[in-house]
Design a protein around this motif. Structure first.
Motif, short mmCIF file in Angstrom:
data_model
loop_
_atom_site.label_atom_id
_atom_site.label_comp_id
_atom_site.label_asym_id
_atom_site.label_seq_id
_atom_site.Cartn_x
_atom_site.Cartn_y
_atom_site.Cartn_z
N ARG A 122 39.77 117.84 115.03
CA ARG A 122 39.06 116.87 114.19
C ARG A 122 40.05 115.78 113.79
N TYR A 123 39.54 114.55 113.72
CA TYR A 123 40.40 113.40 113.54
C TYR A 123 39.85 112.52 112.42
N SER A 124 40.77 111.97 111.61
CA SER A 124 40.38 111.04 110.56
C SER A 124 41.33 109.85 110.58
N TYR A 127 35.78 109.93 109.87
CA TYR A 127 36.13 111.14 110.60
C TYR A 127 35.32 111.18 111.90
N ASN A 160 34.84 113.88 115.75
CA ASN A 160 35.25 114.93 116.67
C ASN A 160 35.03 114.44 118.10
N LEU A 200 42.13 105.59 121.17
CA LEU A 200 42.58 106.95 121.46
C LEU A 200 42.00 107.38 122.80
N LYS A 255 45.46 114.43 119.68
CA LYS A 255 45.14 114.22 118.27
C LYS A 255 43.65 114.41 117.99
N ILE A 256 42.80 114.24 118.99
CA ILE A 256 41.37 114.42 118.77
C ILE A 256 40.89 115.77 119.28
N TYR A 305 47.72 120.28 109.66
CA TYR A 305 47.28 118.89 109.56
C TYR A 305 48.51 117.98 109.66
N GLU A 328 46.51 107.87 110.29
CA GLU A 328 45.66 108.82 111.00
C GLU A 328 46.09 110.24 110.66
N TYR A 379 45.07 114.32 111.60
CA TYR A 379 44.32 115.13 112.56
C TYR A 379 44.60 116.61 112.34
#
Length: 402
Positions: free
Chosen positions: A250-252, A318, A320, A240, A246-247, A211, A171, A173
């Motif tokens: 933006r989160y991937s 990804y 948000n 999550l 972490k969110i 990041y 992950e 973020y």
């Protein structure tokens, strides 16, 4: 990887008990110094990794890396790959990138620095199965207090040849510092007797965007053997909370799917059922589980771990927090903002000595100055709030998409 206390477990008995609800019968034995092996070679062309360590006693929390071993992976097709020990991680990494080939079998060979030889059973590469979909859903579950986002996987193997799956994820973020600082603060000429000092603020570009990447821990598996069709549907790999920092921006997540042999699946399942917490053989692992590694000179010597070949596929998505109608989660830390006046150097006014406090927070706590007013009034915040590189990296990953 660590195992703090070893237990004797009959592997065949555990196989029988896997489908039962009765607790495992485990016999405690004294601590032993045992080699721990963890390695999965895949069908991806990349440097492959072998992790070697030693078990430690209950009162030792250090990871005991097995150093200076000779490590090779040998294929029955004539392949022979040697490994070197990485100084930073202690892992053994193949000198050249390679992939496990279909219709070939592989053996892991280890010679420790004291001359002992260890060999794995031969392993073969299971068929590859592409993940159909990695997706997210909002989840609200009062029964287990869940309110957030669930990452799910769908996979199907129409051939019916692949039935055992293990999942990992990476992950990444994005972090936006709420109070970015544009100063480097230097305090000089401190006088212990008078409590005076000089404060120099050096202009810089504020490090506002960072990041962070984290790798999953624990064991996440599933099987289709008890289903009517060979299909993984809505399998949860990551949850999550709506309050997870972490969110916040933006989160991937990159989900990796490993197709396993029944032997590898069984080994990982038993380890998990016995209490794995953070890794294949973590310090919370409460038992000895026979894997597929053996000591050549002494078949009765305990060796922990498993060497496997696994076909792997991956997908990245990804999202948000706004995509799910969620509010912005709180930041990673409480960003208290302090206004400290250098000229306030007394406690006689029933107020803290702000000159002393300013010196303490900047020099001992690495608080960042974000503003200077009237020449002596400094606004400071915790380092995580003013300088995201204090706990993350400002290097944008090559794969990142905004």
């Amino acid at each position: 990887m660590k195992t703090m206390i070893l237990f004797t477990v009959l592997f065949g008995t555990l196989l029988f008990q896997m489908g039962c609800t009765e607790p495992y019968q485990i016999e405690t034995v004294d601590y032993e110094n045992v080699l721990v092996v963890e390695s999965t070679i895949t069908d991806q062309v990349k440097p492959q990794i072998v992790k070697l360590s030693r078990t430690s006693s209950l009162d030792n929390t250090d990871v005991l890396t097995e150093n200076n071993a000779t490590v090779t992976v040998v294929g029955n097709n004539g392949d022979n790959f040697s490994f070197f020990q990485d100084n930073e991680t202690g892992f053994y990494i193949s000198n050249q990138s390679f992939r496990a080939q279909p219709n070939a079998s592989y053996t892991l060979n280890i010679i420790t620095q004291d001359g002992k030889r260890y060999t794995s059973s031969t392993v073969t590469l299971p068929p590859s199965v592409e993940m159909d979909e990695v997706y997210t859903e909002r989840i609200v579950s009062p029964t287990d207090d869940k309110d957030g986002v669930q990452v799910l996987v769908n996979t199907q193997d129409p051939t019916g040849n692949s039935k055992y799956y293990r999942y990992e994820y990476e992950e990444t973020y994005k972090i936006t510092a709420p109070n970015p600082s544009r100063f480097i603060t230097e305090i000089t000429n401190y006088n212990l007797n008078t409590g005076t000092y000089d404060v120099e603020l050096i202009e810089r570009e504020p490090e506002e965007i960072c990041y962070s990447t984290e790798i999953s821990t624990g064991i996440t598996q599933t099987t289709t053997t008890e289903l009517n069709e060979n299909r993984v549907f809505r399998f949860p790999v990551r949850y999550l909370s709506k309050l997870d920092a972490k969110i916040q921006t933006r989160y991937s997540i990159l989900v990796k799917q490993y197709v396993q042999s029944v032997e590898a699946y069984t080994f990982y399942k038993i380890v998990k059922d016995l209490g794995s917490i953070e890794s294949l053989l973590s310090q919370g692992q409460p038992g000895y589980v026979a894997g597929n590694m053996n000591a050549e000179a002494n078949p009765n010597e305990k060796v922990l771990g498993f060497f496997e070949a696994s076909s792997m596929t991956s997908k990245r998505i990804y999202f948000n927090y706004e995509d799910f109608g969620l509010g912005k989660p709180p930041y990673f830390v409480d960003c208290e903002v302090l206004l400290l006046d250098y000229n306030d150097n007394t406690t006689l006014d029933n107020d803290p000595d702000e000159r002393e406090a300013l010196y303490y927070y900047v020099t001992s706590k690495n608080y960042q100055v974000i503003r200077l007013a009237q020449g002596t009034i400094y606004t400071v915040v915790p380092p995580e709030c003013g300088l995201c590189t204090s706990f993350s990296s400002n290097v944008r990953p090559d794969f990142w998409e905004d």
